[in-house]
Design an enzyme around this catalytic site. Structure first.
Site: not given
Ligand code: C5P
Length: 231
Positions: A29-32, A96
């Site tokens: 995943g990512n931090r968006s 994102a």
């Protein structure tokens, strides 16, 4: 008569971060946080648009008064975006999107075992949805406005704008909203500072403040492009 700037328009907005599964319990995943995308949805709704929010993983709830399509992966977002774009006046890709996904998804939880080598993660490229939407727009939807976001760090010499301009050209979208990341944190914060670049070649426009103020500036600009610039 006063008319809201996006009255009668359909606006599709992607928000949040995609999650790419590895096995039934794990993902990349990512931090968006989804905050900027949600703020855009609120601003577009308040400007009179019918809003479709394509929501990947978000830390904040979707706002009232918008249609929500929940997605998890980049491939699901692509499917939802292509479908929604078919009858949208505006598409804003604020999500994102993971550039890569695991090449294989294990049906069962990947086990740690002492008798085998440590696993190596193979990744494959995800499609660039923004670029696909520009290609799909073709001639039949020439008046559709497509807006991308970009988080740029520059090359250390601070030449963020040159990178962003090259990206705008490469992606072929109409507007590119550029975050300068690296000095300030953007992800998860409540404020943002952006430059709006237009393919029409007009001067870069600065907007900063809360994510809601930035969203209003972007939506106002979109209204201007639709009502004054487009064919
Ligand atoms: O190339 P870059 O990831 O910086 O581009 C960011 C923009 O492209 C954002 O608008 C993002 O939503 C979109 N994007 C996309 N599909 C991808 C990667 C990014 O639509 N696979």
């Amino acid at each position: 008569d006063y008319q809201l700037p996006l009255a009668g328009r359909t606006v599709t907005i992607s928000a949040g971060g995609t999650r790419e599964p590895l096995d039934p319990v794990r993902f990349l995943g990512n931090r968006s946080s989804g905050k900027q995308g949600v703020a855009l949805a609120v601003a577009a709704r308040n400007a009179g648009a019918s809003v479709r929010l394509l929501a990947a993983h978000m830390d904040v709830p979707a706002p009232a008064g918008v249609e929500v399509v929940t997605v998890e992966t980049a491939l699901q977002l692509r499917e939802a975006a292509v479908a929604a774009a078919a009858d949208s006046d505006v598409v804003i890709m604020a999500a994102a999107v993971a550039d890569f996904r695991p090449a294989e998804i294990s049906d069962t939880k990947i086990k740690k075992r002492d008798d085998t080598a440590d696993p190596v993660l193979a990744l494959v490229r995800n499609p660039d949805i923004l670029q696909e939407l520009v290609e799909l727009r073709g001639d039949s939807r020439r008046s559709q406005l497509i807006v991308g976001f970009a988080a740029e760090t520059g090359d250390g010499n601070g030449d963020v704008l040159a990178y962003a301009e090259a990206k705008l050209e490469r992606k072929g979208c109409d507007l590119l909203v550029v975050n300068h990341v690296g000095t300030d944190k953007v992800f998860g914060q409540d404020t943002n500072s952006v430059v709006i670049l237009a393919r029409s070649g007009s001067e870069p426009q600065l907007a900063s403040g809360t994510k809601s103020e930035v969203a209003s500036a972007v939506i106002t600009r979109i209204g201007f492009e639709l009502n004054h610039v487009s064919p």
